[in-house]
Each structure stands twice: as C-alpha cells, then as structure tokens.
Design a protein around this motif. Structure first.
Motif, PDB file in Angstrom:
ATOM      1  N   LEU A   1     -87.646 -82.232  50.880  1.00  0.00           N
ATOM      2  CA  LEU A   1     -88.349 -83.453  51.239  1.00  0.00           C
ATOM      3  C   LEU A   1     -87.724 -84.599  50.468  1.00  0.00           C
ATOM      4  CD1 LEU A   1     -90.866 -84.631  52.761  1.00  0.00           C
ATOM      5  CD2 LEU A   1     -92.087 -84.371  50.599  1.00  0.00           C
ATOM      6  N   SER A   2     -87.276 -85.588  51.194  1.00  0.00           N
ATOM      7  CA  SER A   2     -86.632 -86.733  50.572  1.00  0.00           C
ATOM      8  C   SER A   2     -87.559 -87.923  50.709  1.00  0.00           C
ATOM      9  CB  SER A   2     -85.302 -87.022  51.282  1.00  0.00           C
ATOM     10  OG  SER A   2     -84.770 -88.235  50.830  1.00  0.00           O
TER      11      SER A   2
ATOM     12  N   ALA B   1     -95.128 -81.272  53.865  1.00  0.00           N
ATOM     13  CA  ALA B   1     -93.744 -81.539  53.468  1.00  0.00           C
ATOM     14  C   ALA B   1     -92.770 -80.808  54.385  1.00  0.00           C
ATOM     15  CB  ALA B   1     -93.526 -81.134  52.012  1.00  0.00           C
ATOM     16  N   VAL B   2     -93.077 -79.550  54.690  1.00  0.00           N
ATOM     17  CA  VAL B   2     -92.233 -78.778  55.600  1.00  0.00           C
ATOM     18  C   VAL B   2     -92.203 -79.444  56.967  1.00  0.00           C
ATOM     19  CG1 VAL B   2     -92.008 -76.583  56.845  1.00  0.00           C
ATOM     20  CG2 VAL B   2     -92.570 -76.587  54.407  1.00  0.00           C
ATOM     21  N   ARG B   3     -93.369 -79.799  57.477  1.00  0.00           N
ATOM     22  CA  ARG B   3     -93.450 -80.370  58.825  1.00  0.00           C
ATOM     23  C   ARG B   3     -92.795 -81.745  58.905  1.00  0.00           C
ATOM     24  NH1 ARG B   3     -92.807 -78.928  62.647  1.00  0.00           N
ATOM     25  NH2 ARG B   3     -94.347 -80.040  63.874  1.00  0.00           N
TER      26      ARG B   3
ATOM     27  N   ALA C   1    -103.744 -83.312  53.945  1.00  0.00           N
ATOM     28  CA  ALA C   1    -102.659 -83.847  53.124  1.00  0.00           C
ATOM     29  C   ALA C   1    -101.700 -84.573  54.052  1.00  0.00           C
ATOM     30  CB  ALA C   1    -101.932 -82.747  52.370  1.00  0.00           C
ATOM     31  N   ILE C   2    -100.910 -85.453  53.472  1.00  0.00           N
ATOM     32  CA  ILE C   2     -99.898 -86.207  54.210  1.00  0.00           C
ATOM     33  C   ILE C   2     -98.616 -86.185  53.397  1.00  0.00           C
ATOM     34  CG2 ILE C   2     -99.220 -88.476  55.123  1.00  0.00           C
ATOM     35  CD1 ILE C   2    -102.228 -89.104  55.451  1.00  0.00           C
ATOM     36  N   ALA C   3     -97.498 -85.973  54.072  1.00  0.00           N
ATOM     37  CA  ALA C   3     -96.184 -86.056  53.433  1.00  0.00           C
ATOM     38  C   ALA C   3     -95.276 -86.911  54.304  1.00  0.00           C
ATOM     39  CB  ALA C   3     -95.581 -84.668  53.243  1.00  0.00           C
ATOM     40  N   ILE C   4     -94.311 -87.541  53.663  1.00  0.00           N
ATOM     41  CA  ILE C   4     -93.329 -88.373  54.355  1.00  0.00           C
ATOM     42  C   ILE C   4     -91.938 -87.916  53.941  1.00  0.00           C
ATOM     43  CG2 ILE C   4     -92.430 -90.715  54.682  1.00  0.00           C
ATOM     44  CD1 ILE C   4     -95.265 -91.704  53.790  1.00  0.00           C
ATOM     45  N   HIS C   5     -91.109 -87.685  54.936  1.00  0.00           N
ATOM     46  CA  HIS C   5     -89.688 -87.398  54.698  1.00  0.00           C
ATOM     47  C   HIS C   5     -88.904 -88.631  55.119  1.00  0.00           C
ATOM     48  CE1 HIS C   5     -85.856 -85.366  54.501  1.00  0.00           C
ATOM     49  NE2 HIS C   5     -85.616 -85.665  55.765  1.00  0.00           N
ATOM     50  N   VAL C   6     -88.032 -89.108  54.257  1.00  0.00           N
ATOM     51  CA  VAL C   6     -87.174 -90.246  54.571  1.00  0.00           C
ATOM     52  C   VAL C   6     -85.778 -89.692  54.845  1.00  0.00           C
ATOM     53  CG1 VAL C   6     -86.271 -92.468  53.803  1.00  0.00           C
ATOM     54  CG2 VAL C   6     -88.557 -91.717  53.055  1.00  0.00           C
ATOM     55  N   ASN C   7     -85.310 -89.870  56.086  1.00  0.00           N
ATOM     56  CA  ASN C   7     -84.002 -89.292  56.414  1.00  0.00           C
ATOM     57  C   ASN C   7     -82.869 -90.172  55.889  1.00  0.00           C
ATOM     58  OD1 ASN C   7     -83.617 -91.392  58.270  1.00  0.00           O
ATOM     59  ND2 ASN C   7     -83.682 -90.080  60.078  1.00  0.00           N
ATOM     60  N   SER C   8     -81.641 -89.767  56.133  1.00  0.00           N
ATOM     61  CA  SER C   8     -80.479 -90.477  55.589  1.00  0.00           C
ATOM     62  C   SER C   8     -80.323 -91.887  56.153  1.00  0.00           C
ATOM     63  CB  SER C   8     -79.198 -89.667  55.849  1.00  0.00           C
ATOM     64  OG  SER C   8     -79.013 -89.496  57.238  1.00  0.00           O
ATOM     65  N   ASN C   9     -80.959 -92.163  57.290  1.00  0.00           N
ATOM     66  CA  ASN C   9     -80.935 -93.511  57.868  1.00  0.00           C
ATOM     67  C   ASN C   9     -82.089 -94.377  57.378  1.00  0.00           C
ATOM     68  OD1 ASN C   9     -78.667 -92.887  59.421  1.00  0.00           O
ATOM     69  ND2 ASN C   9     -79.932 -92.044  61.052  1.00  0.00           N
ATOM     70  N   GLY C  10     -82.918 -93.822  56.504  1.00  0.00           N
ATOM     71  CA  GLY C  10     -84.048 -94.568  55.965  1.00  0.00           C
ATOM     72  C   GLY C  10     -85.291 -94.526  56.840  1.00  0.00           C
ATOM     73  N   GLN C  11     -85.276 -93.737  57.928  1.00  0.00           N
ATOM     74  CA  GLN C  11     -86.446 -93.645  58.801  1.00  0.00           C
ATOM     75  C   GLN C  11     -87.475 -92.695  58.206  1.00  0.00           C
ATOM     76  OE1 GLN C  11     -85.826 -92.100  62.805  1.00  0.00           O
ATOM     77  NE2 GLN C  11     -87.378 -93.500  63.578  1.00  0.00           N
ATOM     78  N   TRP C  12     -88.741 -93.094  58.272  1.00  0.00           N
ATOM     79  CA  TRP C  12     -89.829 -92.302  57.720  1.00  0.00           C
ATOM     80  C   TRP C  12     -90.401 -91.371  58.781  1.00  0.00           C
ATOM     81  CZ3 TRP C  12     -93.514 -95.315  53.976  1.00  0.00           C
ATOM     82  CH2 TRP C  12     -92.756 -95.917  52.962  1.00  0.00           C
TER      83      TRP C  12
END
Length: 191
Positions: A66-67, A106-108, A172-183
């Motif tokens: 998770l980034s 986080a996984v999802r 719970a809530i998780a956010i992954h930020v991809n390499s393009n900065g999209q959440w």
C-alpha cells in the motif's frame, strides 16, 4: 439507443467528469436496454456456500505494498469520521475501526488500482480477502479528499445503502496512491 452509441456516450461522459476533477466508478455497466447501473458490493451474512472460510494467504504482503502519503492516510481517517457523522445524523450508531478490515481495505485498494472492480484481479470475489470480516465494500478512484469521496458515495444509492446499513457495526478505509498520484479508495464494512 444502440449498445455502441450508449458505450460511446458513457466514454464521453467519463472523460468530461474526469476532466472536471475526478470520477467514482463502481462496476458501471451498460445493460442491453442501455440503462447504466451502479453497484456497491454486499454479501449475505452466511458462511460461503462451500462452507470454507477464506483468508487470502498473501493478504499481509499485498497490504504491505500500500503506497500512500501522510495526506492520504489522514484522508482515510477523515472519511471514516465523516461516514460516522452522517450515520449519527441519520440516527445510526457509529462504526468502530476494525484493524482486520483495515488490512482487507489495504489489499482491496491496491487491487482496485490493478483492476477497478468488485471482482479481484485473480477473478475471485472481493470478500475472499477475509471472509470472516468482509460483508460490504465501496470503492472510489480519483478523489483526493475525504469530503469528495464520501460525498460521491452518499450520492450513489447503493453505496449510501452500505454506509447507512444498520447491521454494519465496524469498518475501515484505506487509500492506495499509484505511481501517477491517483488515489484508489477501499471502504470495507463488517458485523
């Protein structure tokens, strides 16, 4: 309207919305009659039909990729607080933060960045990350604030239904930020 025209119209609408500042997409599909539907994920409270309890064996390692940033982590907690405020305004109890659902979220969130769907990238059901805990799911992408993500969920009847489900008591809530900065947001609910 033909399927081809409907699909082109949806693509144009998606581009316009994306340029306007973010799009929430949830298994958007065009049915044969040209109706657009939005679906949030929910499953019944029973044990899976095969009687097997699923816990994704690589869940912890995938959650480890998770980034995010301090800003995205704060936004996930803020969104959880907003959801609880909206539930309380509606006369419902607040959700309690569940660390197991946090790992599943986080996984999802990571998986949603790979395949934005309630079906996991390997083709299995979304709740198989941890079938002991996961009973509802909302996904979002492209929103960079808690207010925007929660507002989008509340504006969708099926996602609002998950948020306002009186039987859900944890989440719970998780956010992954991809390499393009999209959440990529994943909100998980449990009993």
């Amino acid at each position: 309207m033909s399927k081809s025209k409907s699909k082109k119209l949806l693509i144009c609408l998606a581009l316009i919305l994306a340029l306007a500042g973010g799009v929430v997409s949830y298994n958007v599909a065009v049915k044969g009659d040209g109706v657009v539907t939005e679906e949030a994920a929910v499953r019944d409270a029973g044990v899976p039909a095969d009687g097997i309890v699923y816990i994704e064996p690589e869940m912890v390692s995938l959650a480890g990729v998770l980034s995010g940033t301090a800003e995205s982590q704060a936004a996930a907690k803020a969104a959880f607080d907003i959801v609880n405020a909206k539930r309380q305004e509606a006369g419902l109890g607040a959700l309690t933060w569940n660390t197991g659902l946090e790992q599943a979220s986080a996984v999802r969130a990571v998986e949603a960045s790979q395949s934005f769907s309630h079906t996991r990238p390997d083709g299995s059901d979304w709740w198989t990350v941890n079938s002991n805990l996961m009973y509802g799911e909302n996904l979002a992408k492209g929103y960079a604030s808690a207010d925007a993500a929660v507002t989008a969920w509340l504006n969708s009847p099926t996602h609002k239904a998950n948020i306002m489900d009186v039987e859900f008591v944890s989440g719970a809530i998780a956010i992954h930020v991809n390499s393009n900065g999209q959440w990529f947001w994943a909100q998980e609910f449990g009993y």
